[in-house]
Design an enzyme around this catalytic site. Sequence first.
Site, PDB file in Angstrom:
ATOM      1  N   SER B 127      18.202  38.192  50.240  1.00 16.01           N
ATOM      2  CA  SER B 127      17.347  36.256  50.466  1.00 16.01           C
ATOM      3  C   SER B 127      18.126  35.333  50.108  1.00 16.01           C
ATOM      4  CB  SER B 127      16.087  36.421  49.907  1.00 16.01           C
ATOM      5  OG  SER B 127      15.627  35.102  50.295  1.00 16.01           O
ATOM      6  N   TYR B 151      10.838  36.442  42.546  1.00 14.67           N
ATOM      7  CA  TYR B 151      11.773  36.787  43.543  1.00 14.67           C
ATOM      8  C   TYR B 151      13.679  36.597  43.581  1.00 14.67           C
ATOM      9  CZ  TYR B 151      12.624  37.455  48.534  1.00 14.67           C
ATOM     10  OH  TYR B 151      12.616  37.731  50.040  1.00 14.67           O
ATOM     11  N   LYS B 155      15.871  40.243  43.765  1.00 12.03           N
ATOM     12  CA  LYS B 155      17.337  40.049  44.766  1.00 12.03           C
ATOM     13  C   LYS B 155      18.178  40.245  44.261  1.00 12.03           C
ATOM     14  CE  LYS B 155      14.295  40.705  48.641  1.00 12.03           C
ATOM     15  NZ  LYS B 155      13.997  42.037  49.265  1.00 12.03           N
TER      16      LYS B 155
END
Lengths: 327, 327
Positions: B127, B151, B155
């Site tokens: 992402s 998050y 990633k």
Amino acid sequence: MHILIIGGAGMVGRRLAERLASETRLDGKPVETMTLVDVVPPEAPANFTGKALLETADLSAPGEAEALVATRPDIIFHLAAIVSGEAELDFEKGYRINLDGTRYLFEAIRKAHEEDGYTPRVVFASSIAVFGAPLPYPIPDEFHTTPLTSYGTQKAISELLLSDYSRKGYFDGIGIRLPTICIRPGKPNKAASGFFSNILREPLKGEEAVLPVGDDVRHWHTSPRSAVGFLLHAATIDLDTVGPRRNLSMPGVSATVGEQIEALRRVAGDKAVALIRREPDPMIMKMVAGWAPGFEAKRSRDLGFTSESSFDEIIKAHIEDEMGGTL
Amino acid sequence: MHILIIGGAGMVGRRLAERLASETRLDGKPVETMTLVDVVPPEAPANFTGKALLETADLSAPGEAEALVATRPDIIFHLAAIVSGEAELDFEKGYRINLDGTRYLFEAIRKAHEEDGYTPRVVFASSIAVFGAPLPYPIPDEFHTTPLTSYGTQKAISELLLSDYSRKGYFDGIGIRLPTICIRPGKPNKAASGFFSNILREPLKGEEAVLPVGDDVRHWHTSPRSAVGFLLHAATIDLDTVGPRRNLSMPGVSATVGEQIEALRRVAGDKAVALIRREPDPMIMKMVAGWAPGFEAKRSRDLGFTSESSFDEIIKAHIEDEMGGTL
């Protein structure tokens, strides 16, 4: 103040403990207790007037991180790691020690934080091995981390964890990417990077040393003294001035092997230089070709981290700190 | 060929499965088996002539990764993750699903590799959240990853693991950093990024939508169709041309909200634009200010990844794929 040094039996950890013992204070506060922990038994620093606690433990073993954090040290220096070569040979051990060990430590602190608000300063020794070829020279502060070793990967992951745990307020973390330490004291070792130190340290003692690469190899160095200085500065710096990007490439000296040798000539003469024996090693040459040639290190310099500015100074630091001040 | 889609019930996973079902072949080889796995029950893709295996499982639960790898799929798409907002609210769950789950998968493949030489292609959906403000525009390919969410951290760590496991030869991995997907089909949701899609999708249906930020907010988008195209290209690209830096920022369209609205006006007229209701939300404005404005994405374009080149095209893709081709 209570200071915990994880990796306290290592070359940098020992020197850090000795410096803290001799300065007796950090950031104006007396160092009352030092806990040194390592997988081999650490030694108490000479002439330390406070309480030295010495522990032999493996951070990646169950319960060890919690036990260390239970004493609520004010500052935690996390210097423990297995080295690059070993992490490359033993994939599972590398991840267990260098990644899981770090994560256990961070998790133990987070749980303590949630219990009673404990929020220590955590100084993490990262490495320029987080960068992988092809690399520009100098490497800018905003260059991406694309390691080419498992060791570098484990350090880069630990950096990301450190930033996230700090951002969430679980601890006040800062990661410092150490240059190759030169002149590394002690005996010549088998590390691929050993020759950078060997070709100076051995001739300074009147002994022969082997140079396995060409004179044009450029790399990034700092003295053991400066490395300890980085750690102490990181332990006391106002982290608001650092901001959310908590991992910094430390300053250092970018030099070719040829420039190292010319510095040796200026400090110790032609006789010392004549002790360097050239024995090209294709495997080492290939490895070294991917290493970092040097950094801008603008952020760290602006934040007050300082290193030597020439290889002459690095050699003089070694003579002062390791050879009693004279050749 | 056997294809495993982890996260097969998600928006992108479902569309990927449907595309594979309709194309029947990948890289010239027939798709004989598709395994879709997710924490909610996945659906078999319509009109698939091969064997569809549907599993409800959590990759972070003990034994699940090994069970998936036991069937030796040729290609593994790893799309499973809990989203940014949830990972931020539940720190432990985020690390368990988004980091440990990924690591269990990689470890299960490594063990299978050591058993019988199994070396699948692994396509990982990363992402643009691996980047954190302040960000330049456009963001160059060599910009560092300094995420500002758990998050994004998870990633970025998964990317590092993917590179290292690939470098060691345990699998052939490639990570693709997806832009924000726009127009996201379905109902308006509460994700902070939802409005980028809402202000187009709802007016295209003749319904009202709320715009919580200013017209000058610039962000990075691609269509669901292009996202699926990235995954398929990543599954078949010659990784020798990619080299050791296995994580790529995908191409996309950089546009301000104002430019999105003008594209809507060109495609659907003033009446559609009039359905956008401006309701500034300071919290969303603050979050969005740190998001990526756009990327150079030179490497990924050079490697043959393609996206739309304007927001008009993104809107037309939505009309074709989700609205039967007409307004």
